[in-house]
Design an enzyme around this catalytic site. Structure first.
Site, PDB file in Angstrom:
ATOM      1  N   ASP A  21       4.166  -0.045   2.043  1.00  0.00           N
ATOM      2  CA  ASP A  21       3.058   0.904   1.980  1.00  0.00           C
ATOM      3  C   ASP A  21       2.141   0.385   0.871  1.00  0.00           C
ATOM      4  O   ASP A  21       2.455   0.501  -0.308  1.00  0.00           O
ATOM      5  CB  ASP A  21       3.620   2.298   1.642  1.00  0.00           C
ATOM      6  CG  ASP A  21       2.520   3.306   1.284  1.00  0.00           C
ATOM      7  OD1 ASP A  21       1.336   2.984   1.468  1.00  0.00           O
ATOM      8  OD2 ASP A  21       2.870   4.408   0.817  1.00  0.00           O
ATOM      9  N   LYS A  84      -8.194  -1.119  -2.323  1.00  0.00           N
ATOM     10  CA  LYS A  84      -8.080  -0.714  -0.924  1.00  0.00           C
ATOM     11  C   LYS A  84      -9.364  -0.014  -0.458  1.00  0.00           C
ATOM     12  O   LYS A  84      -9.663   0.023   0.732  1.00  0.00           O
ATOM     13  CB  LYS A  84      -6.880   0.223  -0.786  1.00  0.00           C
ATOM     14  CG  LYS A  84      -6.504   0.587   0.626  1.00  0.00           C
ATOM     15  CD  LYS A  84      -5.179   1.299   0.626  1.00  0.00           C
ATOM     16  CE  LYS A  84      -4.822   1.836   1.989  1.00  0.00           C
ATOM     17  NZ  LYS A  84      -3.521   2.539   1.945  1.00  0.00           N
ATOM     18  N   GLU A 189      -0.607   4.346   8.806  1.00  0.00           N
ATOM     19  CA  GLU A 189       0.218   5.119   7.870  1.00  0.00           C
ATOM     20  C   GLU A 189       0.798   6.381   8.515  1.00  0.00           C
ATOM     21  O   GLU A 189       1.993   6.659   8.354  1.00  0.00           O
ATOM     22  CB  GLU A 189      -0.596   5.463   6.616  1.00  0.00           C
ATOM     23  CG  GLU A 189      -0.796   4.234   5.742  1.00  0.00           C
ATOM     24  CD  GLU A 189      -1.949   4.350   4.766  1.00  0.00           C
ATOM     25  OE1 GLU A 189      -2.516   5.451   4.610  1.00  0.00           O
ATOM     26  OE2 GLU A 189      -2.294   3.323   4.145  1.00  0.00           O
ATOM     27  N   ASP A 219      -1.545  14.034   4.513  1.00  0.00           N
ATOM     28  CA  ASP A 219      -1.296  13.018   3.476  1.00  0.00           C
ATOM     29  C   ASP A 219      -2.264  13.219   2.310  1.00  0.00           C
ATOM     30  O   ASP A 219      -3.449  12.877   2.402  1.00  0.00           O
ATOM     31  CB  ASP A 219      -1.470  11.623   4.113  1.00  0.00           C
ATOM     32  CG  ASP A 219      -1.206  10.487   3.129  1.00  0.00           C
ATOM     33  OD1 ASP A 219      -1.083  10.748   1.913  1.00  0.00           O
ATOM     34  OD2 ASP A 219      -1.138   9.329   3.580  1.00  0.00           O
TER      35      ASP A 219
END
Ligand code: AMP
Length: 634
Positions: A21, A84, A189, A219
């Site tokens: 991850d 990211k 994800e 999330d």
């Protein structure tokens, strides 16, 4: 690890494919434990299961993870995080421009339309692609896995947000390559989180009576919020809709708490000192850390005390924080989160009653009020999936996918398994893919949410008489006009049949592989002329040469990194040993021992930055042999 080569499994043993991850603020690595028959999260030498996605550069070295995050305050211009947010994006992307403004490190135009981060490293200015920085985080995770498993780990599954486009996926895959990883699959994800809970093996029945399930993945991390709705039928997950806020997370809760704490400070010490507090960066940093800790406490206890000694000069801060207070401070943010779930369900054309599972991901989903509100939204009908640590669920799911791939390879000798096993899990393409037609119209070849891998062809023709070449311009997006879509690349096919307009036939084929990565070809059916099919994305993508160079660079730094990693392990072990021995010696009242240990503590705090591994080891020997203190470096 240098002299180890490819991870060749012994006969009968499955290949190890680690699950990673690669998060915005934290990363995590997991693997399928063959003996236990379940996935496990791997820990680093300090016992941590998650690692900050931070890289910090100094004149001496480069550090990754927690030691890098610890330097963020003292070395802000050279401590890089959140890459990211910019990976796979072009320099002209507004997101890059906006984020660049808020980063304390420099993001510059690196040429070819790509952003690069600029730091000072080993005494020189260095510009790096986001892929390179991500690769450094990946190398560290690879190292954690190799150390924990005692063998080389070269194959990996890496996760990306469901809304990542082709270029962001490509760039993530490139980062893996630079890190020396063979990226077997890029998966979404939310899909990984669903896999972690084994939802792919579940046979639910929807309200419609059709066997399958609809899973909501909620999330909420430190700085990003993603809601996805997945539908699963026959072992295949489809992302039905996604939503969220790329700048919403636990850090916003912390900020609200800081504002409140400053206001409380003002009530006690007056406006003048409160203003002084606000402009003191170090004090605010300490206050923010205390707020974050208090936030974590009220997730499990009804009240806590927010305490900071000598917050400003000699003024301490000590205030009660109840869970209710924390909730009232963040009520509006909670409402925003819950409203997003409703919107995403609507986008997926599903009702509350259609949802079969709700999965919690990200540390901030530990907030009880959020869990209560989610439960209430589903009428108390659904038990939230929260048994897996929310910080680890995505990596765990990636490890499950890694195992599925390894098991598939073992059965088929590496051949593609498409459609041959109930274990195979497929993702879908997040955006429609197509080409530009006359009038800037988008002609879609692969529709959004098509299960991948897939291949689609369509026939096109010329718009002018005797036209012998056609520009193929590839876009992704959902709008009718390409003006509002994202351009991925273009190429020209020449040698098209010389004929009146509308007569030639050019077959354009889009092939989307299992990682969601696209290859395009165009061929004239009469003349046989074929165009260079590889999309050379103008923006965002690194060239093969650049990647090769970065791979070499990364390898060059590996030996140095190994020494540094050992040094960090030793430093942490020394700190742990000294602090616990100090507290024991103080309790005992052994003043000689306290003085000797304080000496070592001061050396660790102030003089050890440039110490070599040999010097650190000597200190450990001194502690063991002269002071009888155990130093554990396992
Ligand atoms: P992640 O990026 O998923 O690891 O999420 C980290 C975020 O979760 C940070 O903002 C943490 O402060 C927050 N967090 C971690 N544990 C808790 C907790 N027990 N209660 C509330 N927030 C938490």
């Amino acid at each position: 690890m240098e002299n180890m080569s490819v991870n060749e499994p012994a006969k009968g043993e499955l290949e190890t494919v680690i699950g990673i991850d690669l998060g915005t603020t934290f990363s995590c690595v997991a693997v399928w434990d063959e003996a236990a028959g379940r996935p496990i999260v791997l820990t680093n030498s300090t016992g941590a299961k998650t690692m900050p996605s931070y890289v910090s550069f100094t004149d001496q070295a480069r550090v990754v993870g927690q030691p890098a995050k610890s330097q963020a305050a003292s070395n802000p211009a050279n401590t890089v995080y959140d890459v990211k947010r910019i990976i796979g994006r072009s320099w002209n992307d507004q997101v890059v421009r906006d984020d660049a403004k808020s980063f304390p490190f420099r993001v510059v135009d690196g040429g070819n339309g790509r952003p690069k981060v600029e730091v000072s490293w080993l005494g020189a200015k260095k510009q790096m692609a986001p892929e390179e920085v991500s690769a450094m985080v990946l190398v560290e995770l690879k190292r954690v896995a190799e150390k924990a498993l005692g063998k080389a780990c070269t194959a990996a599954v890496i996760t990306v947000p469901a809304h990542f486009n082709d270029q962001q996926r490509q760039a993530t895959k490139d980062a893996g390559r630079i890190a020396g990883l063979d990226v077997r699959r890029i998966i979404n994800e939310p899909t990984a989180a669903a896999l972690a809970y084994g939802l792919h093996g579940k046979k639910d029945t929807m309200d419609s009576g059709i066997a399958g399930s609809n899973v909501v993945i909620f999330d909420l991390g430190g700085g990003t919020f993603d809601v996805s709705v997945l539908s699963m039928e026959g072992g295949v997950f489809e992302v039905k809709a996604t939503g969220g806020d790329t700048h919403l997370g636990g850090e916003d809760f912390d900020n609200n708490m800081v504002d409140w704490a400053v206001a409380e400070f003002e009530k006690i010490h007056g406006a003048g000192r409160a203003n002084k507090l606000k402009s003191n960066a170090r004090a605010i940093r300490r206050l923010r850390t205390a707020c974050e800790n208090a936030k974590r406490s009220v997730s499990s206890a009804p009240t806590t005390t927010l305490e900071v000694e000598s917050l400003l000069d000699d003024a301490d801060l000590s205030i009660e924080l109840s869970r209710e207070k924390f909730e009232s401070l963040n009520d509006e943010l909670f409402t925003r989160c819950i409203n997003t779930v409703t919107t995403v369900l609507k986008d997926a054309s599903l009702t509350i009653g259609d949802v079969t599972d709700v999965v919690l991901v990200g540390g901030s989903t530990r907030v009880p009020a959020l869990q209560d509100r989610l439960k209430a939204l589903f009428g108390g009908r659904i038990e939230l999936c929260r048994s897996i640590n929310p910080d680890e669920a995505v990596a765990v799911g990636a490890a499950v996918q890694g195992h599925i791939l390894a098991a598939g390879d073992a059965r088929t000798g590496g051949a593609d398994l498409a459609g041959t096993t109930d274990l195979l899990l497929l993702d879908v393409t997040p955006l429609s893919l197509g080409i530009e037609l006359e009038g800037r119209e988008m002609s879609v070849l692969i529709k959004r949410n098509t299960t991948i891998p897939c291949r689609k062809s369509r026939s096109y023709t010329t718009v002018e008489d005797w036209q012998t070449s056609i520009d193929v311009v590839v876009y992704e997006g959902e709008r009718r006009s390409v003006d509002t879509c994202n351009k991925l690349g273009e190429f020209t096919i020449t040698g098209v049949e010389r004929a009146r307009k509308g007569e030639p036939k050019v077959e354009v084929t889009f092939a989307l592989d299992a990682n969601g990565i696209l290859a395009v070809t165009a061929q004239d059916t009469v003349t046989g002329a074929k165009a260079g099919a590889e999309i050379k994305a103008k923006d965002g993508r690194l060239s093969a040469d650049e990647i090769d160079k970065m791979v070499q660079d990364a390898e060059k730094h590996r030996a140095q990194d190994d020494e540094l990693a050992d040094k960090m392990t030793m430093q942490t072990a020394l700190e742990g040993a000294v602090y616990s021995a100090l507290s024991a010696a103080r309790t005992k009242g052994d003043t000689d021992q306290v003085a000797a240990l304080e000496n070592v503590r001061d050396w660790l705090d102030y003089d050890s930055t440039n110490a070599t591994l040999t010097e650190m080891t000597a200190k450990a020997d001194f502690l063991r042999n002269n002071l009888g203190v155990a130093v554990n470096t396992d």
